[in-house]
Motif scaffolding. Sequence first.
Motif, PDB file in Angstrom:
ATOM      1  N   PRO A 184       0.820  -1.213   0.000  1.00 22.62           N
ATOM      2  CA  PRO A 184       0.000   0.000   0.000  1.00 22.62           C
ATOM      3  C   PRO A 184       0.855   1.265   0.000  1.00 22.62           C
ATOM      4  N   GLY A 185       0.552   2.172  -0.916  1.00 24.33           N
ATOM      5  CA  GLY A 185       1.305   3.415  -1.042  1.00 24.33           C
ATOM      6  C   GLY A 185       2.405   3.374  -2.069  1.00 24.33           C
ATOM      7  N   ASP A 186       2.771   2.184  -2.576  1.00 25.75           N
ATOM      8  CA  ASP A 186       3.733   2.114  -3.677  1.00 25.75           C
ATOM      9  C   ASP A 186       3.127   2.742  -4.927  1.00 25.75           C
ATOM     10  N   VAL A 187       3.977   3.270  -5.785  1.00 28.49           N
ATOM     11  CA  VAL A 187       3.485   3.923  -7.000  1.00 28.49           C
ATOM     12  C   VAL A 187       4.185   3.363  -8.238  1.00 28.49           C
ATOM     13  N   ILE A 188       3.451   3.404  -9.337  1.00 28.42           N
ATOM     14  CA  ILE A 188       4.004   3.036 -10.640  1.00 28.42           C
ATOM     15  C   ILE A 188       3.723   4.180 -11.605  1.00 28.42           C
ATOM     16  N   LEU A 189       4.782   4.811 -12.116  1.00 25.97           N
ATOM     17  CA  LEU A 189       4.640   5.803 -13.177  1.00 25.97           C
ATOM     18  C   LEU A 189       4.607   5.040 -14.495  1.00 25.97           C
ATOM     19  N   THR A 190       3.533   5.168 -15.240  1.00 27.13           N
ATOM     20  CA  THR A 190       3.229   4.237 -16.327  1.00 27.13           C
ATOM     21  C   THR A 190       3.893   4.562 -17.661  1.00 27.13           C
ATOM     22  N   GLY A 191       4.655   5.623 -17.735  1.00 30.44           N
ATOM     23  CA  GLY A 191       5.320   5.960 -18.983  1.00 30.44           C
ATOM     24  C   GLY A 191       4.793   7.266 -19.554  1.00 30.44           C
ATOM     25  N   THR A 192       5.574   7.861 -20.448  1.00 31.15           N
ATOM     26  CA  THR A 192       5.216   9.173 -21.003  1.00 31.15           C
ATOM     27  C   THR A 192       4.992   9.091 -22.508  1.00 31.15           C
ATOM     28  N   PRO A 193       4.069   9.900 -23.044  1.00 23.11           N
ATOM     29  CA  PRO A 193       3.866   9.933 -24.496  1.00 23.11           C
ATOM     30  C   PRO A 193       4.913  10.797 -25.196  1.00 23.11           C
ATOM     31  N   ASP A 194       4.792  10.904 -26.494  1.00 21.19           N
ATOM     32  CA  ASP A 194       5.738  11.698 -27.279  1.00 21.19           C
ATOM     33  C   ASP A 194       5.530  13.186 -26.997  1.00 21.19           C
ATOM     34  N   GLY A 195       6.537  13.960 -27.398  1.00 23.25           N
ATOM     35  CA  GLY A 195       6.482  15.400 -27.201  1.00 23.25           C
ATOM     36  C   GLY A 195       7.470  15.918 -26.168  1.00 23.25           C
ATOM     37  N   VAL A 196       8.390  15.056 -25.720  1.00 26.04           N
ATOM     38  CA  VAL A 196       9.380  15.508 -24.740  1.00 26.04           C
ATOM     39  C   VAL A 196      10.381  16.441 -25.408  1.00 26.04           C
ATOM     40  N   GLY A 197      11.082  17.207 -24.579  1.00 28.73           N
ATOM     41  CA  GLY A 197      12.028  18.181 -25.115  1.00 28.73           C
ATOM     42  C   GLY A 197      13.139  17.556 -25.933  1.00 28.73           C
ATOM     43  N   PHE A 198      13.597  16.366 -25.530  1.00 28.41           N
ATOM     44  CA  PHE A 198      14.666  15.666 -26.249  1.00 28.41           C
ATOM     45  C   PHE A 198      14.282  15.397 -27.693  1.00 28.41           C
ATOM     46  N   GLY A 199      12.991  15.148 -27.943  1.00 31.99           N
ATOM     47  CA  GLY A 199      12.548  14.757 -29.278  1.00 31.99           C
ATOM     48  C   GLY A 199      12.273  15.909 -30.217  1.00 31.99           C
TER      49      GLY A 199
END
Length: 315
Positions: free
Chosen positions: A265-280
């Motif tokens: 309980p309280g653990d988190v999962i960041l599920t990933g990011t879509p396109d549009g990041v500054g690197f790209g």
Amino acid sequence: MKLLVYRLKKALGDYRVGAFVEERVIDLNEAYRQLLLHQGEIDLVRNINSLLPTNISDYYSLGEVAFERSKEAIDFTMRNGLTKGVYDKEEVELAPPIPKGSKIICVGKNYKDHVMEMKSDIPDFPVLFNKFSNAIIGAEDSIQKSVYTEKLDYEGELTIVIGKEASHVRKEEALHYILGYTIGNDISARDLQKRTPQWLQGKSLDHSSPIGPWVVTGDEIQNPANLSIKTFVNGELRQNSNTEHLIFNIPFLIEFVSRLITLEPGDVILTGTPDGVGFGMEPPQYLQAGDTVKVEIEKIGTLENKVVDEKKSIR
């Protein structure tokens, strides 16, 4: 329910568990205490901190019991127009709505268009890495730009909060193990991330990764596979996608991760990011001190943070 962690600005005491209801913050412990007093349950009132804890770690450990008591307390407060333990949003400051010792598990390469802009290959299995708690900040804190990076990037992400212990969970049952959903910004130092095959050093810089502002419980988001997600930098729309485009969806991720790691309980999962990041972008556009990054996710809300230089950071 929008579950949050707050403290009063004028007092700056310990952080407490609250709920955001109709633009106000309700202290759940106090609201439940008022309910028990109304019911004449004096003996129960003496044990109020164990029945509905003020500490977010203890709160999560109660699981569904805390959730049900919170709903009762909120309903009683609203029906009776109570004001004790009820605050305007401007009166409080928010902390990340997760326990300090949570496992912070991140998923990389989980949107096809983002994989392409990063000039990488679509993975056969979820790409997992982690952040440490030193990186996590709240909705009202500033993103600290380390003096060791010149390529600080943003990544808006739907974030899962686990509600009960999950080990070897089948994907058909996965959503039952989720307390709710919040917003994460997986701030990444691309120059540090890419100088070795392991990403950790670029993903866990001090005071860099906001999570919040609250956790929207699963009863209010029954279909997390169709939520719009947008990221703005200084008002400019950079990321614009939908969670329906996840390569590995949420039930699959819960099944996959829980086979390897017992989730608590309280653990988190960041599920990933879509396109549009500054690197790209052409040319790449990285975050600088003074920039404002805003992530919006449908049915959850907005997470907005300013960027400051490390030497100028207050928190």
